[in-house]
Design an enzyme around this catalytic site. Sequence first.
Site, PDB file in Angstrom:
ATOM      1  N   HIS A 146       3.744   8.254  -3.853  1.00  0.00           N
ATOM      2  CA  HIS A 146       4.020   7.682  -4.979  1.00  0.00           C
ATOM      3  C   HIS A 146       3.790   8.597  -6.108  1.00  0.00           C
ATOM      4  O   HIS A 146       2.472   9.079  -6.229  1.00  0.00           O
ATOM      5  CB  HIS A 146       3.006   6.739  -4.907  1.00  0.00           C
ATOM      6  N   SER A 154       7.691   2.699  -1.273  1.00  0.00           N
ATOM      7  CA  SER A 154       7.379   4.036  -0.330  1.00  0.00           C
ATOM      8  C   SER A 154       8.483   4.761  -0.141  1.00  0.00           C
ATOM      9  O   SER A 154       9.471   4.054   0.491  1.00  0.00           O
ATOM     10  CB  SER A 154       6.270   3.430   0.826  1.00  0.00           C
ATOM     11  N   HIS A 158      -1.390  -0.503  -4.944  1.00  0.00           N
ATOM     12  CA  HIS A 158      -1.369  -1.533  -3.605  1.00  0.00           C
ATOM     13  C   HIS A 158      -2.851  -1.932  -3.588  1.00  0.00           C
ATOM     14  O   HIS A 158      -3.698  -1.304  -4.020  1.00  0.00           O
ATOM     15  CB  HIS A 158      -1.158  -0.569  -2.519  1.00  0.00           C
ATOM     16  N   TYR A 182      -4.457  -2.399  -0.945  1.00  0.00           N
ATOM     17  CA  TYR A 182      -5.144  -1.638  -0.156  1.00  0.00           C
ATOM     18  C   TYR A 182      -5.819  -0.261  -0.584  1.00  0.00           C
ATOM     19  O   TYR A 182      -6.819   0.229  -0.194  1.00  0.00           O
ATOM     20  CB  TYR A 182      -4.483  -1.413   1.211  1.00  0.00           C
ATOM     21  N   GLU A 183      -5.385  -0.162  -1.730  1.00  0.00           N
ATOM     22  CA  GLU A 183      -5.785   1.217  -2.327  1.00  0.00           C
ATOM     23  C   GLU A 183      -7.144   0.870  -3.101  1.00  0.00           C
ATOM     24  O   GLU A 183      -8.303   1.803  -3.499  1.00  0.00           O
ATOM     25  CB  GLU A 183      -4.989   1.795  -3.550  1.00  0.00           C
ATOM     26  N   HIS A 206       2.742   6.024   9.080  1.00  0.00           N
ATOM     27  CA  HIS A 206       3.349   6.198   7.550  1.00  0.00           C
ATOM     28  C   HIS A 206       4.657   7.347   7.527  1.00  0.00           C
ATOM     29  O   HIS A 206       5.289   6.761   6.649  1.00  0.00           O
ATOM     30  CB  HIS A 206       2.153   6.601   6.799  1.00  0.00           C
ATOM     31  N   ALA A 249       9.098  -0.657   1.124  1.00  0.00           N
ATOM     32  CA  ALA A 249       9.481  -0.365   2.541  1.00  0.00           C
ATOM     33  C   ALA A 249       8.662  -1.515   3.002  1.00  0.00           C
ATOM     34  O   ALA A 249       7.663  -1.836   2.875  1.00  0.00           O
ATOM     35  CB  ALA A 249       8.740   0.983   2.758  1.00  0.00           C
ATOM     36  N   ASN A 276      10.842   0.460   9.739  1.00  0.00           N
ATOM     37  CA  ASN A 276      10.431   0.387  10.906  1.00  0.00           C
ATOM     38  C   ASN A 276      10.676  -0.956  11.608  1.00  0.00           C
ATOM     39  O   ASN A 276      10.767  -1.697  10.924  1.00  0.00           O
ATOM     40  CB  ASN A 276       9.272   1.291  11.278  1.00  0.00           C
ATOM     41  N   MET A 295       3.074  -4.268   2.460  1.00  0.00           N
ATOM     42  CA  MET A 295       1.723  -4.196   1.628  1.00  0.00           C
ATOM     43  C   MET A 295       1.851  -4.387   0.078  1.00  0.00           C
ATOM     44  O   MET A 295       1.130  -3.743  -0.376  1.00  0.00           O
ATOM     45  CB  MET A 295       1.020  -3.137   2.299  1.00  0.00           C
ATOM     46  N   SER A 296       2.822  -4.939  -0.257  1.00  0.00           N
ATOM     47  CA  SER A 296       3.151  -4.946  -1.667  1.00  0.00           C
ATOM     48  C   SER A 296       4.086  -6.272  -2.318  1.00  0.00           C
ATOM     49  O   SER A 296       4.211  -7.026  -1.621  1.00  0.00           O
ATOM     50  CB  SER A 296       3.920  -3.856  -2.012  1.00  0.00           C
TER      51      SER A 296
HETATM   52  N1  HPA Z   1       3.945  -3.185   8.295  1.00  0.00           N
HETATM   53  C1  HPA Z   1       3.622  -3.259   7.066  1.00  0.00           C
HETATM   54  N2  HPA Z   1       3.842  -2.604   5.968  1.00  0.00           N
HETATM   55  C2  HPA Z   1       4.842  -2.083   6.305  1.00  0.00           C
HETATM   56  C3  HPA Z   1       5.518  -1.664   7.402  1.00  0.00           C
HETATM   57  C4  HPA Z   1       5.050  -2.240   8.401  1.00  0.00           C
HETATM   58  O1  HPA Z   1       5.635  -2.378   9.678  1.00  0.00           O
HETATM   59  N3  HPA Z   1       6.474  -0.723   7.423  1.00  0.00           N
HETATM   60  C5  HPA Z   1       6.534  -0.134   5.960  1.00  0.00           C
HETATM   61  N4  HPA Z   1       5.628  -1.046   5.284  1.00  0.00           N
END
Ligand code: HPA
Length: 282
Positions: free
Chosen positions: A64, A33, A86, A88-89, A255, A116, A241, A217-218
């Site tokens: 993406h 990401s 992903h 989640y998609e 996001h 990310a 983050n 998430m990947s």
């Molecule tokens: N949590 C889950 N997935 C993420 C995060 C997070 O804080 N930051 C970027 N992808």
Amino acid sequence: MYTSFSLAQYDEATAFIRSKISQTPTIGLILGSGLSPLADAIEDAVRIPYAHIPHFPVSTVEGHAGQLVIGQLAGVTVCAMQGRFHFYEGYTPQQITFPVRVMQRLGAVSLIVTNAAGGLNPSFRAGNLMLIEDHLNFVGMGGNHPLYGPNLDAFGLRFPSMTRAYSPRLRTLLLAVAAELQIPVRRGVYAMISGPSFETPAEVRFLRLAGADAVGMSTAPEVVVAHHAGMDVLGISSITNVAVDTVDSAADTTHSEVLETGAEIVPRLTRLLVGVVGKMKD
Ligand code: HPA
């Protein structure tokens, strides 16, 4: 969730890509990401939209682009996924990892995976880079494992070891290149959760107790499938983050924050990857 692919389907996709390119990629690259611009560093590139490739899933999420970029990086032919799939998609673990097996069939012997991630280790800050040393595959452990189903012996063993899923040789190389370029790199364990919701503060504290330094998430499915197929894997997280660990916090994860910090990290990560790719051919 499960999809069954045959060897013939992987080979159909591979043959299609091969018909579009003149050089054999030896390194696969997955861009996470906000990291898609990294593909701009690839020279003499052939771009192939996922939608054109037989059996390839098509990516949907913002940030993406959804194409393979095959060309030269630091004098090495690489095949980059600009946009990944992903869980989640709604993709199955087998769909998510379909391109990894295709890259392996194309000739890639190594896979560099980027993502990310949220920082769990209290010493991590947004903007840090983390070399992935190991992972916690919560999605796989919960039953959504990319190697679930009949084993394709052409790729690897029914019961593959994951002790050295992240190549010790490439980890050492990455740290040496980072030191040379004076790019600080942290090290740690990446935890994969399904998403798409970010973690609750209680989940953040749980993941920390479980031994995770970063969460995303990947990545875990692609790494398992690459290692199963004998590829050397290098994984790098962009800490976009810091995960929020108390309900009393005024902070929140978004996001857009993930994409913004990801964009800030791109030039540094590009320098690091160009450096490491240049040394991987040695
Ligand atoms: N949590 C889950 N997935 C993420 C995060 C997070 O804080 N930051 C970027 N992808």
